[in-house]
Write an enzyme that holds these catalytic residues in place. Structure first.
Site, PDB file in Angstrom:
ATOM      1  N   SER A 125       0.833  -1.202   0.000  1.00  0.00           N
ATOM      2  CA  SER A 125       0.000   0.000   0.000  1.00  0.00           C
ATOM      3  C   SER A 125       0.866   1.249   0.000  1.00  0.00           C
ATOM      4  CB  SER A 125      -0.876  -0.013   1.268  1.00  0.00           C
ATOM      5  OG  SER A 125      -1.504   1.227   1.459  1.00  0.00           O
ATOM      6  N   TYR A 150      -1.806  -1.126  11.091  1.00  0.00           N
ATOM      7  CA  TYR A 150      -2.099  -1.620   9.729  1.00  0.00           C
ATOM      8  C   TYR A 150      -0.959  -1.223   8.786  1.00  0.00           C
ATOM      9  CZ  TYR A 150      -3.617  -1.869   4.963  1.00  0.00           C
ATOM     10  OH  TYR A 150      -3.646  -2.138   3.622  1.00  0.00           O
ATOM     11  N   LYS A 154       2.168  -3.520   6.561  1.00  0.00           N
ATOM     12  CA  LYS A 154       2.567  -3.484   5.141  1.00  0.00           C
ATOM     13  C   LYS A 154       4.064  -3.240   5.028  1.00  0.00           C
ATOM     14  CE  LYS A 154      -1.377  -4.477   3.532  1.00  0.00           C
ATOM     15  NZ  LYS A 154      -1.617  -5.828   2.998  1.00  0.00           N
TER      16      LYS A 154
HETATM   17  P1  NAD Z   1     -10.976  -7.108   1.403  1.00  0.00           P
HETATM   18  O1  NAD Z   1     -11.194  -7.114   2.867  1.00  0.00           O
HETATM   19  O2  NAD Z   1     -12.116  -6.905   0.496  1.00  0.00           O
HETATM   20  O3  NAD Z   1     -10.273  -8.496   0.967  1.00  0.00           O
HETATM   21  C1  NAD Z   1      -9.496  -9.262   1.872  1.00  0.00           C
HETATM   22  C2  NAD Z   1     -10.071 -10.655   1.842  1.00  0.00           C
HETATM   23  O4  NAD Z   1      -9.275 -11.499   2.646  1.00  0.00           O
HETATM   24  C3  NAD Z   1     -11.507 -10.701   2.390  1.00  0.00           C
HETATM   25  O5  NAD Z   1     -12.327 -11.403   1.504  1.00  0.00           O
HETATM   26  C4  NAD Z   1     -11.359 -11.463   3.712  1.00  0.00           C
HETATM   27  O6  NAD Z   1     -12.498 -12.250   4.004  1.00  0.00           O
HETATM   28  C5  NAD Z   1     -10.111 -12.306   3.444  1.00  0.00           C
HETATM   29  N1  NAD Z   1      -9.327 -12.646   4.642  1.00  0.00           N
HETATM   30  C6  NAD Z   1      -8.900 -11.800   5.617  1.00  0.00           C
HETATM   31  N2  NAD Z   1      -8.212 -12.492   6.543  1.00  0.00           N
HETATM   32  C7  NAD Z   1      -8.195 -13.799   6.142  1.00  0.00           C
HETATM   33  C8  NAD Z   1      -7.668 -14.989   6.672  1.00  0.00           C
HETATM   34  N3  NAD Z   1      -7.011 -15.005   7.852  1.00  0.00           N
HETATM   35  N4  NAD Z   1      -7.846 -16.150   6.001  1.00  0.00           N
HETATM   36  C9  NAD Z   1      -8.519 -16.161   4.824  1.00  0.00           C
HETATM   37  N5  NAD Z   1      -9.065 -15.067   4.267  1.00  0.00           N
HETATM   38  C10 NAD Z   1      -8.895 -13.888   4.927  1.00  0.00           C
HETATM   39  O7  NAD Z   1      -9.806  -6.060   1.116  1.00  0.00           O
HETATM   40  P2  NAD Z   1      -9.279  -5.490  -0.275  1.00  0.00           P
HETATM   41  O8  NAD Z   1      -9.658  -4.057  -0.340  1.00  0.00           O
HETATM   42  O9  NAD Z   1      -9.616  -6.411  -1.374  1.00  0.00           O
HETATM   43  O10 NAD Z   1      -7.690  -5.546   0.002  1.00  0.00           O
HETATM   44  C11 NAD Z   1      -6.943  -6.666  -0.412  1.00  0.00           C
HETATM   45  C12 NAD Z   1      -5.509  -6.421  -0.016  1.00  0.00           C
HETATM   46  O11 NAD Z   1      -5.067  -5.175  -0.564  1.00  0.00           O
HETATM   47  C13 NAD Z   1      -5.296  -6.308   1.493  1.00  0.00           C
HETATM   48  O12 NAD Z   1      -4.048  -6.923   1.814  1.00  0.00           O
HETATM   49  C14 NAD Z   1      -5.207  -4.802   1.732  1.00  0.00           C
HETATM   50  O13 NAD Z   1      -4.407  -4.498   2.861  1.00  0.00           O
HETATM   51  C15 NAD Z   1      -4.538  -4.342   0.469  1.00  0.00           C
HETATM   52  N6  NAD Z   1      -4.818  -2.938   0.132  1.00  0.00           N
HETATM   53  C16 NAD Z   1      -6.108  -2.513   0.007  1.00  0.00           C
HETATM   54  C17 NAD Z   1      -6.358  -1.167  -0.306  1.00  0.00           C
HETATM   55  C18 NAD Z   1      -7.765  -0.651  -0.421  1.00  0.00           C
HETATM   56  O14 NAD Z   1      -7.948   0.578  -0.352  1.00  0.00           O
HETATM   57  N7  NAD Z   1      -8.748  -1.501  -0.597  1.00  0.00           N
HETATM   58  C19 NAD Z   1      -5.290  -0.296  -0.514  1.00  0.00           C
HETATM   59  C20 NAD Z   1      -3.994  -0.793  -0.396  1.00  0.00           C
HETATM   60  C21 NAD Z   1      -3.769  -2.127  -0.069  1.00  0.00           C
HETATM   61  C1  WQD Z   2      -9.625   9.372   0.993  1.00  0.00           C
HETATM   62  C2  WQD Z   2      -9.845  10.852   1.240  1.00  0.00           C
HETATM   63  C3  WQD Z   2     -10.188  11.430   3.544  1.00  0.00           C
HETATM   64  C4  WQD Z   2     -13.988   9.326   3.989  1.00  0.00           C
HETATM   65  C5  WQD Z   2      -7.137   4.440   3.173  1.00  0.00           C
HETATM   66  C6  WQD Z   2      -6.136   3.750   4.038  1.00  0.00           C
HETATM   67  C7  WQD Z   2      -5.064   3.134   3.174  1.00  0.00           C
HETATM   68  C8  WQD Z   2      -5.690   2.274   2.092  1.00  0.00           C
HETATM   69  C9  WQD Z   2      -6.707   3.037   1.303  1.00  0.00           C
HETATM   70  C10 WQD Z   2      -5.555  -0.002   2.787  1.00  0.00           C
HETATM   71  C11 WQD Z   2      -9.117  11.355   2.494  1.00  0.00           C
HETATM   72  C12 WQD Z   2     -11.429  11.717   2.710  1.00  0.00           C
HETATM   73  C13 WQD Z   2     -12.811   9.839   3.464  1.00  0.00           C
HETATM   74  C14 WQD Z   2     -15.024  10.214   4.364  1.00  0.00           C
HETATM   75  C15 WQD Z   2     -13.674  12.065   3.654  1.00  0.00           C
HETATM   76  N1  WQD Z   2      -6.292   1.118   2.661  1.00  0.00           N
HETATM   77  N2  WQD Z   2     -12.664  11.174   3.313  1.00  0.00           N
HETATM   78  N3  WQD Z   2     -14.814  11.563   4.191  1.00  0.00           N
HETATM   79  O1  WQD Z   2      -7.333   7.453   3.812  1.00  0.00           O
HETATM   80  O2  WQD Z   2      -6.398   7.720   1.450  1.00  0.00           O
HETATM   81  O3  WQD Z   2      -6.497   5.468   2.487  1.00  0.00           O
HETATM   82  O4  WQD Z   2      -7.690   3.540   2.233  1.00  0.00           O
HETATM   83  O5  WQD Z   2      -4.443  -0.199   2.469  1.00  0.00           O
HETATM   84  O6  WQD Z   2      -4.215   2.375   4.001  1.00  0.00           O
HETATM   85  O7  WQD Z   2      -5.528   4.701   4.871  1.00  0.00           O
HETATM   86  O8  WQD Z   2      -8.597   6.595   1.772  1.00  0.00           O
HETATM   87  O9  WQD Z   2     -10.968   6.657   1.174  1.00  0.00           O
HETATM   88  O10 WQD Z   2     -10.346   6.704   3.645  1.00  0.00           O
HETATM   89  O11 WQD Z   2      -9.929   8.708   2.220  1.00  0.00           O
HETATM   90  O12 WQD Z   2     -13.525  13.281   3.528  1.00  0.00           O
HETATM   91  O13 WQD Z   2     -16.115   9.815   4.859  1.00  0.00           O
HETATM   92  O14 WQD Z   2     -11.225  11.070   1.481  1.00  0.00           O
HETATM   93  O15 WQD Z   2      -9.954  12.462   4.466  1.00  0.00           O
HETATM   94  O16 WQD Z   2      -8.661  12.661   2.223  1.00  0.00           O
HETATM   95  P1  WQD Z   2      -7.169   6.931   2.440  1.00  0.00           P
HETATM   96  P2  WQD Z   2     -10.047   7.103   2.234  1.00  0.00           P
END
Ligand code: NAD
Ligand code: WQD
Length: 344
Positions: A125, A150, A154
């Site tokens: 991330s 969290y 990463k």
């Molecule tokens: P998500 O929660 O939709 O997907 C994660 C999946 O993993 C879920 O379906 C959950 O049920 C499963 N899971 C969690 N723990 C588990 C376990 N112990 N055993 C088996 N399954 C398990 O999340 P996402 O948004 O698809 O994110 C996927 C990956 O990408 C994560 O590692 C997250 O940290 C990373 N990521 C997400 C974002 C974002 O904004 N969505 C941004 C950057 C990184």
């Molecule tokens: C985006 C912008 C908020 C909600 C997060 C995690 C990051 C990654 C992605 C896992 C920001 C603003 C948001 C709301 C708002 N997840 N906001 N009102 O914070 O960039 O990243 O999700 O890896 O680790 O930190 O994404 O969508 O929460 O926020 O004003 O109700 O929207 O302040 O500027 P963020 P976000």
């Protein structure tokens, strides 16, 4: 070729399963359904005509992980999405995050160490950069001290993989640093299914517009940015999914320059919160009910990617515009609402 997708029924995982199947890969998806529903399998089948092999299991169970690799000795690659990802929750429950996001990673890597040749893609991330000093952010930007458990999982996860690859030449790994994934598959058969109140901006916008939430709170408009609201790099989840196929193919074809590589995945374009709202209003034709409130602690002012490395080395570039991503998010929300009403 058989690819293991952990967290394969999750938001990004399910979209990646679709793209892997589209490319002819055989997929084994595993998921404990802690943040996904089994119906996602039907959504994937509706798109590709094929359900992936599926195992409901908790990867924190080391014996289950070992059984999985004994059962599927022909796994050619692993894409590891499974993790807990709520920043706020990680502040309250750090050990849940360290066990789920790091313990599981160690179990997977130990299984890969036993294989003659292992290919591993890790969900990282842009959170690892914290507030980067320079925009756009390149992969060489310094990793800043994490502001949440969290974010720390990463950073430490990347280090665990790097250290393992250094002593295990048969493991080739790529860490993909996602910026802000948004949107849904254009068929609206799969998308983001946030449990409870969405923490992220885009699902909160669409749930407000569909009447599930009263009003969107914009967390601060007094930042040093053109319109005062924070800037992020919002990337369509289908573009993101396609990048995983590209990264996997790079490893399968032994095109990697070292056995641990890192790529930023974004559009290279920054958009403010107000610009995302304006985009939503354009594509939906609806006025969004929102108000400006205080800043959210921990928010970085701006973060958007330098995508040169992914563009030139992976041969991948995000194709969708913000409007296209927001339109897909809205169409997905409308479909979820329709399914919800049909059930009630
Ligand atoms: P998500 O929660 O939709 O997907 C994660 C999946 O993993 C879920 O379906 C959950 O049920 C499963 N899971 C969690 N723990 C588990 C376990 N112990 N055993 C088996 N399954 C398990 O999340 P996402 O948004 O698809 O994110 C996927 C990956 O990408 C994560 O590692 C997250 O940290 C990373 N990521 C997400 C974002 C974002 O904004 N969505 C941004 C950057 C990184
Ligand atoms: C985006 C912008 C908020 C909600 C997060 C995690 C990051 C990654 C992605 C896992 C920001 C603003 C948001 C709301 C708002 N997840 N906001 N009102 O914070 O960039 O990243 O999700 O890896 O680790 O930190 O994404 O969508 O929460 O926020 O004003 O109700 O929207 O302040 O500027 P963020 P976000």
């Amino acid at each position: 070729m058989k690819i293991l997708v952990t967290g394969g029924l999750g938001y990004i995982g399910s979209h990646t399963v679709v793209e892997l199947q589209n490319e002819g890969f055989e997929v084994v998806a595993v998921d404990n359904l802690s943040n996904a529903s089994i119906e996602v399998l039907d959504g994937i089948e509706a798109i590709t005509g094929k359900k992936p092999l599926f195992g409901q299991l908790d990867l924190r169970d080391k014996a289950k992980v070992q059984e999985l690799f004994k059962k599927h000795t022909d796994i050619a690659g692993v894409i590891h999405f499974a993790a807990s990802k709520a920043v706020g929750e990680s502040m309250e429950k750090p050990l849940l995050y360290y066990e789920n996001n790091l313990g599981v990673l160690v179990y997977l890597l130990k299984e890969l160490q036993k294989k003659e040749n292992a290919n591993f893609i890790f969900s990282s991330s842009c959170t690892v950069y914290g507030q980067a000093d320079e925009m756009p952010i390149t992969e060489n930007a310094p990793v800043k001290p994490a502001e949440s458990p969290y974010g720390n999982t990463k950073q430490v996860g990347e280090e665990i993989i790097r250290d393992t690859c250094r002593v295990t030449p048969n493991i080739k790994a790529i860490a993909l640093r996602y910026f802000n994934p948004i949107g849904a598959h254009p068929t609206a058969k799969i998308g983001e299914l946030p449990l409870g109140v969405p923490q992220n901006l885009v699902p909160f916008i669409t749930q407000t517009a569909v009447g599930l939430r009263e009003q969107l709170s914009v967390f601060g408009d007094d930042y040093p940015t053109p319109d005062g609201t924070c800037i992020r790099d919002y990337i369509h989840v289908v573009d993101l999914a396609k990048a995983h196929v590209k990264a996997l193919q790079r490893l399968l074809k032994d095109e990697n320059e070292s056995n641990y590589e890192v790529f930023n995945l974004g559009t290279g374009k920054g958009s403010s919160v107000l610009e995302v709202i304006q985009s939503f209003e354009r594509v939906s034709g609806k006025k969004l009910n929102y108000k400006i409130v205080d800043r959210r602690p921990g928010d970085v002012i701006q973060a958007f990617a330098d995508t040169t490395k992914a563009n030139t080395v992976l041969g991948w570039k995000a194709q969708s515009t913000l409007d296209e991503a927001m339109k897909s998010a809205w169409e997905w929300e409308l479909q979820v609402e329709k399914n919800r009403s049909a059930k009630s």
